[in-house]
Design a protein around this motif. Structure first.
Motif, PDB file in Angstrom:
ATOM      1  N   TYR A  51      20.110  26.581 107.300  1.00 42.60           N
ATOM      2  CA  TYR A  51      20.373  25.331 107.318  1.00 42.60           C
ATOM      3  C   TYR A  51      19.596  24.382 107.867  1.00 42.60           C
ATOM      4  CZ  TYR A  51      21.951  21.481 110.671  1.00 42.60           C
ATOM      5  OH  TYR A  51      22.330  20.336 110.773  1.00 42.60           O
ATOM      6  N   ASN A 114      27.010  22.510 112.405  1.00 37.38           N
ATOM      7  CA  ASN A 114      25.580  22.111 111.982  1.00 37.38           C
ATOM      8  C   ASN A 114      26.691  21.964 110.181  1.00 37.38           C
ATOM      9  OD1 ASN A 114      24.654  21.719 114.350  1.00 37.38           O
ATOM     10  ND2 ASN A 114      23.525  24.129 113.869  1.00 37.38           N
ATOM     11  N   PHE A 115      27.252  23.151 109.794  1.00 38.95           N
ATOM     12  CA  PHE A 115      26.577  23.056 108.768  1.00 38.95           C
ATOM     13  C   PHE A 115      27.943  22.032 107.930  1.00 38.95           C
ATOM     14  CE2 PHE A 115      24.503  27.051 107.510  1.00 38.95           C
ATOM     15  CZ  PHE A 115      23.614  26.560 106.736  1.00 38.95           C
TER      16      PHE A 115
END
Length: 210
Positions: A51, A114-115
């Motif tokens: 990430y 988050n992705f």
């Protein structure tokens, strides 16, 4: 029994599996080796590292092509992270007292979120650039259409005069045959000024739109 995927690479056609087994004694195994807890934590760390790399790439992306290539990496990574989150949540429901599963489930939720945010940002940036390019192309097309219209007006004015002069072969006496050379240069300068004025008229619309 937990079957998870390693973080996918941009050219990975088949996912790499990580098989985790939790016996009754709670000592995890990974692919038959008794270091399951370490490997599970390392798997989450690999997703965080991926990430961070993709986020850095997103900050440096400036073109639609760069964003599209980034999208090809973020989308499968986001799906894989989401599946890992769901698998850990299901395992948490089966073994509610396992603190490792609770911690890994919470971390997987954060990674997957988050992705998802990064995927939305990349898509929004790509859509913005596509829309901006389409708007610029539309503006250029309008400028070209305006310039073409002005050229058509000039052609409509001058073509009949040129055609008549060509057919009749007009070589009229104008009184300048014996004029001094300065007259030639004055006529040349006047023609140059008229040409520049016409050029300015044709390109005036483009400058306004620009």
């Amino acid at each position: 029994l937990l079957i998870l995927h390693a973080p996918p690479g941009p050219d990975d056609l088949t996912p790499e599996f990580r098989v985790f087994l939790r016996p009754a004694d709670g000592r995890y195994q990974c692919n038959g080796i008794a270091d399951g807890q370490v490997q599970l934590r390392r798997l989450l760390a690999d997703y965080r590292t991926l990430y961070d790399e993709l986020e850095e790439t997103y900050q440096k992306a400036h073109t639609s092509e760069e964003l599209f290539r980034l999208l090809e990496s973020v989308a499968p990574a986001g799906r894989s992270a989401g599946n890992m989150r769901d698998a850990l949540q299901a395992a948490r429901e089966y073994v509610k007292e396992d603190t490792l599963l609770i911690a890994m489930r919470d971390e997987a939720y954060e990674v997957a979120r988050n992705f998802e945010i990064l995927l939305g940002d990349v898509r929004s940036a790509l859509d913005f650039r596509i829309a901006r390019n389409a708007e610029m192309q539309a503006a250029k097309s309008a400028e070209m259409a305006l310039a073409q219209h002005k050229l058509n007006v000039l052609a409509a004015i001058t073509f009949p005069l040129m055609a008549i002069a060509t057919l009749l072969g007009m070589n009229l006496a104008h009184g300048f045959e014996s004029a001094p050379p300065i007259v030639f240069y004055l006529v040349f300068a006047l023609g140059l000024i008229v040409g520049l004025a016409v050029k300015s008229w044709v390109t005036n619309g483009e400058k306004k739109n620009g």
